[in-house]
Every structure is written in structure tokens, then in C-alpha cells.
Design a protein around this motif. Sequence first.
Motif, PDB file in Angstrom:
ATOM      1  N   ASP A   6      16.672  32.321  38.994  1.00 20.19           N
ATOM      2  CA  ASP A   6      15.375  33.100  38.491  1.00 20.19           C
ATOM      3  C   ASP A   6      15.019  33.651  40.528  1.00 20.19           C
ATOM      4  O   ASP A   6      15.220  32.732  40.723  1.00 20.19           O
ATOM      5  CB  ASP A   6      14.037  31.604  37.914  1.00 20.19           C
ATOM      6  CG  ASP A   6      13.050  32.798  38.042  1.00 20.19           C
ATOM      7  OD1 ASP A   6      12.980  34.116  36.754  1.00 20.19           O
ATOM      8  OD2 ASP A   6      11.555  32.168  38.029  1.00 20.19           O
ATOM      9  N   HIS A  17      11.260  35.343  41.556  1.00 14.37           N
ATOM     10  CA  HIS A  17      10.057  36.367  41.956  1.00 14.37           C
ATOM     11  C   HIS A  17       9.609  36.666  43.249  1.00 14.37           C
ATOM     12  O   HIS A  17      10.113  36.254  43.993  1.00 14.37           O
ATOM     13  CB  HIS A  17       8.926  35.066  41.950  1.00 14.37           C
ATOM     14  CG  HIS A  17       9.148  34.603  40.594  1.00 14.37           C
ATOM     15  ND1 HIS A  17       8.361  35.269  39.208  1.00 14.37           N
ATOM     16  CD2 HIS A  17       9.557  33.686  39.325  1.00 14.37           C
ATOM     17  CE1 HIS A  17       8.849  35.187  37.572  1.00 14.37           C
ATOM     18  NE2 HIS A  17       9.208  34.006  37.864  1.00 14.37           N
ATOM     19  N   HIS A  37      11.718  27.492  36.255  1.00 12.48           N
ATOM     20  CA  HIS A  37      12.222  28.831  35.398  1.00 12.48           C
ATOM     21  C   HIS A  37      14.007  28.325  35.605  1.00 12.48           C
ATOM     22  O   HIS A  37      14.578  28.734  34.551  1.00 12.48           O
ATOM     23  CB  HIS A  37      11.471  30.238  36.015  1.00 12.48           C
ATOM     24  CG  HIS A  37      10.487  30.286  35.582  1.00 12.48           C
ATOM     25  ND1 HIS A  37       9.567  30.703  35.647  1.00 12.48           N
ATOM     26  CD2 HIS A  37       9.359  29.544  35.474  1.00 12.48           C
ATOM     27  CE1 HIS A  37       8.713  31.622  35.504  1.00 12.48           C
ATOM     28  NE2 HIS A  37       8.084  30.148  35.359  1.00 12.48           N
TER      29      HIS A  37
END
Length: 159
Positions: free
Chosen positions: A10, A12, A44
Motif C-alpha cells: 500500500d 499513501h 491496509h
Amino acid sequence: MSFRIGQGYDVHRLIEGRRLVLGGEVIPFDRGLDGYSDADVLLHAPGDALLGAAGLGDLGSHFPPGDPRWENADSCDLLREIFLKVRDEGFRVVNCDLTLIAEAPKLAPYSSSIRRRLADLLEIEVDAVGLKATTNEKLGWIGRGEGMAATAVVLLKRK
Ligand code: MG
């Protein structure tokens, strides 16, 4: 005896005006991760790994961005919901192992409480939760502090 392995990844983006949440810990920092939920990369990645191991799709299909139920959602709730779906399929978690890739901040002061939280969410012992952090040696977008990434592997055993 039936084992399943899953991996998750993941990313971000870091932006100003958001709090930083990693592994369920609110960590003092000048920016936070941008996302529809609390954008907790460290939860996540194992969520995707769990879904992958159980053959249940991915995080986006279970928690579509834009669904008001998940706006600013606590990712502990997302991971717990995923764990319950996986458990319903007859699996238990053997262990999980996570890596955070970020230039800053230092994760060490929060490491034991994050491991404890993951152990509780996944119903395993703390020593079955691996958590490491590495910088990206100042290379690329992570190196410039534009965002953070996390990887995870989990092992499931069919009960
Ligand atoms: Mg995410």
C-alpha cells in the motif's frame, strides 16, 4: 494441513493538515497520509495480504473509496472486518510480517504498541507479528518525503 500465503502493498501520499496514523497509533508529525479512510498504510497492507491469502479479492473491492461508510474510517475497524471474513472462510492467522518504507518519523517508539494492536486484531501472539521500518535512502518519491509505502505478508492455516 492447508496453508495459504498472501502479500499486500500500500502507498499513501503525505500532505499537510492531516494527522499521521500508523498501525492505529496517532504519531506526532508535520504531515499525515492522504486518503479516504485514515490512510493507515500499516494496516491496509496486511488487510490486502489477508484477502489475497484467502482468495477474497482486494481492499478496494471490500471498502470502495467514495463509500461514505469508510470516510475517515479507523483502519483498525477495516482490518478487523477483513479478519472476520477470513476467519469465516475457516482460516486462522499463523503470523504476519510488515515493513514500513518511510524517510521519517522513527517508528521504534510505537513499535511495541502497534505489534500488540495487530496481534489483538488478528488473534495471534505478539511474537507472531513482525514489524520493521526502513528508509528509502533518500531515493525517489519516498526519499523526498512525498509519501509512505508498506508491505505485508501473512500466513493462514485452514482450521
Ligand atoms: Mg490504502
